[in-house]
Design a protein around this motif. Structure first.
Motif, mmCIF file in Angstrom:
data_model
loop_
_atom_site.group_PDB
_atom_site.id
_atom_site.type_symbol
_atom_site.label_atom_id
_atom_site.label_comp_id
_atom_site.label_asym_id
_atom_site.label_seq_id
_atom_site.Cartn_x
_atom_site.Cartn_y
_atom_site.Cartn_z
ATOM 1 N N LEU A 104 58.482 -13.907 -35.606
ATOM 2 C CA LEU A 104 57.414 -13.525 -36.529
ATOM 3 C C LEU A 104 57.763 -12.192 -37.190
ATOM 4 O O LEU A 104 58.426 -11.343 -36.584
ATOM 5 C CB LEU A 104 56.083 -13.386 -35.778
ATOM 6 N N ASP A 105 57.279 -11.992 -38.407
ATOM 7 C CA ASP A 105 57.585 -10.774 -39.159
ATOM 8 C C ASP A 105 56.293 -10.199 -39.739
ATOM 9 O O ASP A 105 55.971 -10.418 -40.906
ATOM 10 C CB ASP A 105 58.575 -11.086 -40.287
ATOM 11 N N PRO A 106 55.522 -9.441 -38.922
ATOM 12 C CA PRO A 106 54.242 -8.930 -39.410
ATOM 13 C C PRO A 106 54.370 -7.882 -40.508
ATOM 14 O O PRO A 106 53.392 -7.595 -41.197
ATOM 15 C CB PRO A 106 53.601 -8.339 -38.149
ATOM 16 N N ARG A 145 49.390 -13.334 -41.066
ATOM 17 C CA ARG A 145 49.163 -14.145 -39.860
ATOM 18 C C ARG A 145 48.918 -13.294 -38.621
ATOM 19 O O ARG A 145 48.071 -13.634 -37.795
ATOM 20 C CB ARG A 145 50.380 -15.050 -39.585
ATOM 21 N N VAL A 146 49.659 -12.211 -38.469
ATOM 22 C CA VAL A 146 49.609 -11.414 -37.245
ATOM 23 C C VAL A 146 48.647 -10.241 -37.426
ATOM 24 O O VAL A 146 48.852 -9.385 -38.280
ATOM 25 C CB VAL A 146 51.013 -10.891 -36.877
ATOM 26 N N THR A 166 56.958 -9.862 -31.455
ATOM 27 C CA THR A 166 57.018 -10.686 -32.668
ATOM 28 C C THR A 166 58.459 -10.954 -33.088
ATOM 29 O O THR A 166 58.776 -12.047 -33.559
ATOM 30 C CB THR A 166 56.225 -10.037 -33.822
ATOM 31 N N GLU A 181 55.081 -22.304 -36.089
ATOM 32 C CA GLU A 181 54.853 -22.342 -37.538
ATOM 33 C C GLU A 181 53.521 -22.979 -37.899
ATOM 34 O O GLU A 181 52.981 -22.737 -38.981
ATOM 35 C CB GLU A 181 55.990 -23.096 -38.226
ATOM 36 N N ASP A 192 55.040 -12.648 -42.371
ATOM 37 C CA ASP A 192 53.876 -13.015 -41.563
ATOM 38 C C ASP A 192 52.792 -11.951 -41.611
ATOM 39 O O ASP A 192 51.954 -11.857 -40.712
ATOM 40 C CB ASP A 192 54.307 -13.276 -40.120
ATOM 41 N N ASP A 193 52.774 -11.183 -42.677
ATOM 42 C CA ASP A 193 51.801 -10.108 -42.841
ATOM 43 C C ASP A 193 50.370 -10.622 -42.729
ATOM 44 O O ASP A 193 49.494 -9.944 -42.195
ATOM 45 C CB ASP A 193 52.016 -9.440 -44.200
#
Length: 388
Positions: free
Chosen positions: A320-322, A329-330, A315, A296, A326-327
């Protein structure tokens, strides 16, 4: 022991689809301009810096990842082509798709141990000019070298991505959505100029060749590319590509106030060769465990996007959730699905992207970034960086 290694410059070529933009450029001709560019960035000139770096430091080594080149120590050949002196050696690293990131870890280890003060590291791949290899006595070239010996699984990467998608429940709809996101993000980053400072123009080209607008309906019509009735298609897979990327790594005391990415820790791990795309999961977990860092706290994550299925399986496992929370972040500016996947270079491309997202964007000191790649044969490579 030496000081913490810091990435103080990072550049890459535009990435071209194999057989197209850079089809006539050998791997050393792709690598040499980025080697020269990172050294020019250090001494503040527009010209190659020869063998010198910051405060007159000599280049101790050039370490480059490469998978399919002609041999002959690609790093040494590229260093000479870049104009470095005869006294600068070279080391070529082969960890397949993790080669570029592994080369950066090797260079960082030399700096941290006090055995080097300036190392240029990265990777390069020219799939377009890679030699065809033939077993002695055979009439035709073989498609690729084995990633594992007899008695072990050794799938091609497409079927391996299908197996990973099936094992971890990554459906076609999510894969296509992630592919659309990668291309859209890359196009937006190009339009906003976020790639301009990191790209070294090659033969008049200053943009990546592949990114394009993708429509959901068009992707949905594509057939499975590797396994009948499968979910992995040409649209949600990365292309075979040509390109190079390099960084300059120095110890903390030679940073001299220059912003950079401090290499906190790295890891290379093995995993089941039947599911090579899983490799980033244990590699990232090992890096985080060694450093005591919770995911985090990591502001930017760059994972080599070989296949949408592979990125989403990784992910998901990491929480993580791109495609949602988490759009940003990844792979926030797209990744290999859109930009291309030059095998030996791609691990260095993701570090160059971290440098752009964090250092060039003036993120506060201490901001954390993570780079990772999966490797054929069942490996994962990961590295944790912080803004210095």
């Amino acid at each position: 022991m030496g000081e913490a290694p810091v990435v103080v410059a990072a550049r890459r070529t535009p990435i071209g689809t194999a057989g197209h933009a850079f089809r006539d450029l050998t791997v050393d001709r792709l690598a040499a301009p980025v080697i020269a560019a990172v050294l020019a960035d250090l001494d503040g000139t527009a010209e190659p810096a020869g063998s010198a770096g910051p405060a007159g430091a000599r280049v101790d080594d050039v370490v480059l990842g490469n998978c399919m080149g002609p041999g002959g120590n690609v790093a040494r050949v590229a260093a000479l082509r870049a104009g470095l002196g005869h006294e600068v050696p070279g080391l070529t690293v082969d960890r397949q798709c993790g080669s570029g990131l592994a080369a950066i870890l090797v260079a960082g280890q030399a700096v941290r141990a006090g055995e080097a003060e300036l190392v240029v590291a990265g990777g390069a791949e020219s799939a377009s000019t890679a030699p065809l290899r033939t077993f002695r006595g055979a009439e035709t070239p073989y498609p690729r070298a084995p990633f594992a010996p007899d008695g072990h699984p050794d799938p091609d990467m497409g079927p391996a991505a299908e197996a990973l998608a099936a094992a971890y429940g990554v459906d076609r709809e999510r894969q296509d959505a992630y592919a659309r996101r990668s291309h859209a993000r890359a196009l937006a980053a190009r339009q906003a100029g976020r790639f301009a400072a990191e790209i070294v123009p090659i033969e008049g080209r200053s943009d990546d060749q592949r990114p394009r607008p993708l429509r959901a309906a068009s992707l949905a019509r594509l057939p499975a590319a590797f396994v009948a009735e499968g979910t992995v298609t040409a649209g949600n897979s990365s292309p075979v590509s040509d390109g190079a990327a390099a960084v300059a790594i120095v110890p903390e005391r030679l940073r001299a106030g220059r912003p950079g990415l401090r290499l906190v820790a790295g890891a290379v791990v093995g995993c089941d060769p039947a599911l090579p795309g899983w490799g980033p999961v244990p590699a990232i977990r090992r890096v985080l465990s060694r450093t005591g860092v919770d995911l985090e706290r990591v502001a930017a994550v760059e994972i080599v996007e070989a296949f949408a299925a592979q990125v989403l399986a990784v992910t998901d496992a990491l929480g993580l959730d791109p495609l949602g929370a988490d759009d940003g972040r990844v792979c926030a500016d797209g990744g290999a699905l859109a930009l291309g996947h030059p095998w030996g270079a791609t691990g260095a491309v993701v570090v160059t992207r971290l440098f752009g997202r964090l250092v060039r964007a003036a993120a506060p000191p201490g901001t954390l970034g993570l780079a990772a790649a999966a490797v054929g044969g069942g490996l994962g490579v990961a590295a944790l960086f912080e803004v210095a």
